[in-house]
Motif scaffolding. Structure first.
Motif, PDB file in Angstrom:
ATOM      1  N   SER A  16       0.327   3.654   6.199  1.00 34.90           N
ATOM      2  CA  SER A  16       0.998   2.451   5.693  1.00 34.90           C
ATOM      3  C   SER A  16       2.496   2.471   5.993  1.00 34.90           C
ATOM      4  O   SER A  16       3.106   1.416   6.208  1.00 34.90           O
ATOM      5  CB  SER A  16       0.764   2.305   4.179  1.00 34.90           C
ATOM      6  OG  SER A  16       1.263   3.421   3.471  1.00 34.90           O
ATOM      7  N   GLY A  23      -8.789   2.777  -1.003  1.00 35.25           N
ATOM      8  CA  GLY A  23      -7.694   1.807  -0.935  1.00 35.25           C
ATOM      9  C   GLY A  23      -8.110   0.481  -1.540  1.00 35.25           C
ATOM     10  O   GLY A  23      -9.255   0.312  -1.988  1.00 35.25           O
ATOM     11  N   LEU A  57       0.834  -1.207   0.000  1.00 34.43           N
ATOM     12  CA  LEU A  57       0.000   0.000   0.000  1.00 34.43           C
ATOM     13  C   LEU A  57       0.866   1.253   0.000  1.00 34.43           C
ATOM     14  O   LEU A  57       0.551   2.244  -0.677  1.00 34.43           O
ATOM     15  CB  LEU A  57      -0.911  -0.016   1.225  1.00 34.43           C
ATOM     16  CG  LEU A  57      -2.200   0.817   1.161  1.00 34.43           C
ATOM     17  CD1 LEU A  57      -3.061   0.364   0.011  1.00 34.43           C
ATOM     18  CD2 LEU A  57      -2.956   0.683   2.475  1.00 34.43           C
TER      19      LEU A  57
END
Length: 496
Positions: free
Chosen positions: A446, A341, A144
């Motif tokens: 992240s 996401g 990510l």
């Protein structure tokens, strides 16, 4: 399959259909007005979706996006002025048809081409996005982080003007996203002791300021000359025989639009010119292009509506906006508590699949509403810019105040508006800043999680194959767009 049918049921509900009609009508108006944009309209309307179900609000904003893409062609054909950047290629043959007294026919070809492009876009979105969504489920914190970095670098390197300015704009957006409390440690950052900033800068407030106030300033700066639009007479829709004569152009342009939309940083304007050039290259009547040739009008119009679905694919599957407009749509999800996401399609399947279906269904409504609106467009295009400007500012103030019922928000909105205005004057793209604000939160969280996984070792990003590849692509994206590298390559070629 259950999620797909749930999304379809949501879109076909009475509430969603009314939202599609409202969004499409506003999109057509915005697109047909010089100086206005879909991004600005969506930003201003975001607060109105607070009281709506998330699926209904997103449906309305998506239909507005689709309507504005077609609406830009109305001004291009009637007045020889593109209503949106995506309609620039439409001017070449569209206005030439108007000059020959074929304004109605030109509008009909434009509307039909937009319908075809939108259908291709919707079908690809419904088939490709779920497949990519399954792949995205395997993405963790390390991957990510790499995706967020890649999104920032691509948007920056493909921004209008200087690469350095584009990357700087994106970096500023990331810094703005860091204002407030750290999501992991809870410590405050860049708040300067102000309690108001503990929650960070409201994304909606920033968007309204960046996209509405600069547009209002531009309208005031324009000459107050009245627009002289041609009247629409006669039959509008092309015959089936005429459509068959450029069916391959429609199909090719639709595919070009989808693939162009997939590339972050590009948009309807790039797709329109690309499809126009390809249509001319494959045509047997190349000399007719630019003289009012229907095929030259159909190509860019099919492409710019197909871009919508293409740009939404990376937006939905990875949380990486494909354009400034899709970035604002992501912002709409965020204000409803839906974080963008790779997990978007699994955790919020009902809203996501509603969005997928909204693209296809709104395209069908575009055809019907487009027929009704187009004949009224002549009067709409004559509204003076100096009347539109204060209306935009008023709507921006009302929309901003509605976010938190705070005048402080209104002041911040105007601050972002002034910043956006001067960024435009300095030829610094606002899009990377918006993307930076969205991806900044993902990048921050992240990064923390990845370093925890790797026990504080930064090499964790290189040990993960997927992350390493994505970061390498990000590095190549920056390097290949660097002016110094281009000069070195040209020098090497000359010496060789």
């Amino acid at each position: 399959m259950n999620e797909i049918m749930l999304g379809l049921a949501n879109v076909l509900s009475i509430t969603s259909i009314l939202a599609i009609i409202a969004g499409m009508s506003l999109g057509l108006f915005v697109g047909s007005m010089p100086g206005l944009s879909a991004t600005m309209a969506i930003a201003i309307l975001l607060p109105l979706t607070f009281g709506m179900d998330p699926a209904t609000g997103i449906t309305m904003l998506t239909s507005l996006y689709m309507g504005a893409m077609y609406g830009g062609s109305i001004l291009a054909i009637l007045v020889n002025t593109p209503g949106t950047p995506a309609a620039a290629a439409t001017v070449l043959d569209g206005y030439q048809m108007t000059e020959r007294g074929q304004a109605g026919k030109a509008m009909g070809i434009s509307l039909t081409s937009s319908l075809v492009g939108g259908i291709i876009s919707g079908i690809v979105l419904l088939t490709v996005a779920p497949l990519l969504g399954q792949v995205a489920l395997a993405i963790g914190a390390v991957e990510l982080f790499a995706i967020a970095v890649l999104g920032l670098t691509i948007i920056g390197s493909l921004s209008t003007g200087s690469v350095i300015k584009g990357l700087l704009s994106g970096a500023i957006g990331v810094l703005i996203s860091l204002i407030g409390m750290d999501p992991i440690t809870g410590s405050t950052r860049f708040t300067f002791g102000s309690v108001y900033l503990f929650d960070g800068i409201s994304f909606v407030v920033a968007l309204i300021g960046l996209f509405s106030i600069p547009q209002a300033f531009k309208l005031v700066e324009k000459d107050s000359e009245k627009v002289k639009a041609s009247k629409i007479k006669g039959k509008m829709l092309p015959t089936w025989k005429e459509i068959k004569s450029f069916k391959m152009t429609l199909a090719r342009s639709g595919v070009i639009g989808v693939f162009t939309g997939l590339i972050p940083g590009t948009g309807g304007d790039t797709a329109s010119w690309f499809s126009y050039n390809e249509a001319k290259r494959f045509s047997k009547e190349k000399n007719k292009f630019g003289t009012g040739h229907p095929e030259g009008l159909a190509a860019p119009e099919a492409a710019n509506n197909a871009v919508v679905g293409g740009a939404l694919i990376p937006t939905i599957t990875l949380g990486v906006p494909g354009s400034s407009t899709t970035a604002v749509l992501l912002g709409a999800l965020m204000i409803h508590g839906i974080m963008p996401g790779p997990t978007l399609m699994s955790e919020y399947a009902d809203v996501t699949y509603t969005l997928l279906w909204a693209v296809l269904i709104s395209t069908l409504f575009l055809f019907g509403l487009g027929l009704l609106y187009t004949r009224l467009a002549v009067g709409v295009t004559k509204i003076p810019s100096k009347i539109l400007a204060p209306i935009i500012v008023l709507m921006a103030v009302i929309g901003t105040f509605a976010v938190n019922n705070s005048m402080a928000d209104v002041m911040i909105m105007f601050t972002f508006g002034i910043v956006g205005y001067f960024m435009d004057k300095l030829n610094i793209s606002v899009a990377p800043l918006v993307i930076g604000m969205i991806l900044g939160a993902m990048l921050d969280t992240s990064l923390h999680q990845s370093l925890i996984i790797g026990d504080g070792d930064w090499l964790v990003f290189l040990r993960n194959p997927t992350s390493a590849i994505l970061l390498f692509i990000a590095l190549v994206s920056i390097i290949q767009s660097t002016p110094l590298l281009k000069k070195s390559i040209n020098l090497f070629k000359k010496e060789g």
